[in-house]
Design an enzyme around this catalytic site. Structure first.
Site, PDB file in Angstrom:
ATOM      1  N   HIS A 114       0.952  -1.054   0.079  1.00  0.00           N
ATOM      2  CA  HIS A 114       0.110   0.044   0.042  1.00  0.00           C
ATOM      3  C   HIS A 114       0.984   1.249   0.107  1.00  0.00           C
ATOM      4  CE1 HIS A 114      -2.975  -2.566   1.359  1.00  0.00           C
ATOM      5  NE2 HIS A 114      -3.988  -1.793   1.256  1.00  0.00           N
ATOM      6  N   GLU A 247      13.429  15.533  -4.269  1.00  0.00           N
ATOM      7  CA  GLU A 247      13.168  16.190  -5.233  1.00  0.00           C
ATOM      8  C   GLU A 247      14.091  16.072  -6.454  1.00  0.00           C
ATOM      9  OE1 GLU A 247      12.440  20.260  -3.973  1.00  0.00           O
ATOM     10  OE2 GLU A 247      10.320  19.874  -3.550  1.00  0.00           O
TER      11      GLU A 247
HETATM   12 MN    MN Z   1       9.401  21.900  -2.941  1.00  0.00          MN
END
Ligand code: MN
Ligand code: MN
Length: 276
Positions: A114, A247
């Protein structure tokens, strides 16, 4: 004239009092993607936005798994509903998409892992059942799912018990993981990619309203990035990293609804808070 002045004065006093004596706001279910849409998901087949009452995700029809799943967690989502265990295809996907079925994972050496956990959606059977759609699953090494991930998920619910509300994003990237049958790149004849890394970002706020606006330079943000491997450490805290690092690996902009000045601070820090 004088009478209307008095009336105006009384009205002001009443209004001020009604603000000062504001009742505490009851915890509410907030937007699962309040912190932002990390990949600008929309209608692209590799970055397809799916919004459900229980969570929001970006799906990749090329990988047969979500790119990321985002959800809000506070005590309004938690209750007594039992685990429904009704793993099934997600028929809300566009007709052109392959619909992953539960048996695509059978014998693969990977769990149907999950993203939004079953135990984070227990207020009703319907909420819990929604977490068993295959669009919420990735092939996850059993040790990662059942130990490392389970430990962090339990800790997140403990943070809720302590009076917090959380915004959680889980995602995965790369190709190839090591499950109980060894290294594997894809399942179901290539329709499902086994991710190489699995990450999570957790924003912790005291229960309240106007959540995005309350995120500041001191807000606790937990970010981890783990190998999808049987040899993963059960201690999730050993994988703590920065949001900036995730990121740069994924190309996403996490927490994009937070002001850029605050993002710059909280995304560069490695969490050093309690771990259980
Ligand atoms: Mn950000
Ligand atoms: Mn809130």
């Amino acid at each position: 004239m004088k009478f209307s002045k008095i009336l105006a004065y009384m009205l002001c006093v009443l209004l001020l009092n009604s603000c000062a004596e504001e009742e505490p706001v009851a915890p509410a279910r907030d937007n699962n993607m309040a912190m932002g849409n990390p990949s600008n998901a929309g209608t692209d087949y590799g970055n397809y936005l799916l919004e459900k009452p229980q969570y929001t995700l970006s799906y990749s029809s090329y990988r047969g798994i979500p790119n990321w799943v985002s959800w809000h967690l506070n005590n309004t989502w938690l209750g007594e509903a039992p685990r429904q265990d009704d793993f099934r295809a997600d028929n809300t996907l566009p007709p052109a998409f392959y619909k992953v079925v539960s048996s695509d994972y059978t014998g693969s050496g990977f769990d149907r892992g999950h993203n939004c956990p079953s135990a984070d959606r227990t207020a009703s059977n319907e909420d819990n059942s929604a977490t068993f759609l295959m669009t919420n699953m990735i092939p996850q090494a059993p040790n990662n799912n059942q130990r490392t991930w389970a430990n962090l998920e339990n800790y997140c619910r403990k943070l809720v018990d302590q009076g917090n509300e959380l915004y959680i994003v889980m995602g995965s990237y790369g190709k190839g993981g090591t499950g109980s049958n060894g290294f594997t790149e894809t399942l179901a004849g290539g329709k499902i990619t086994v991710p190489n890394r699995i990450w999570k970002v957790v924003v912790v706020l005291p229960e309240g309203t106007n959540d995005v606006g309350r995120v500041n330079s001191n807000t606790r943000v937990i970010a981890i990035d783990t190998p999808n491997s049987t040899t993963v450490n059960a201690d999730w805290s050993s994988y703590r990293t920065t949001v900036d690092a995730i990121e740069s690996k994924t190309g996403y902009d996490l927490l994009s609804n937070v002001t850029t000045g605050v993002q710059a601070v909280i995304e560069a820090k490695v969490d050093d808070g309690p771990v259980q």
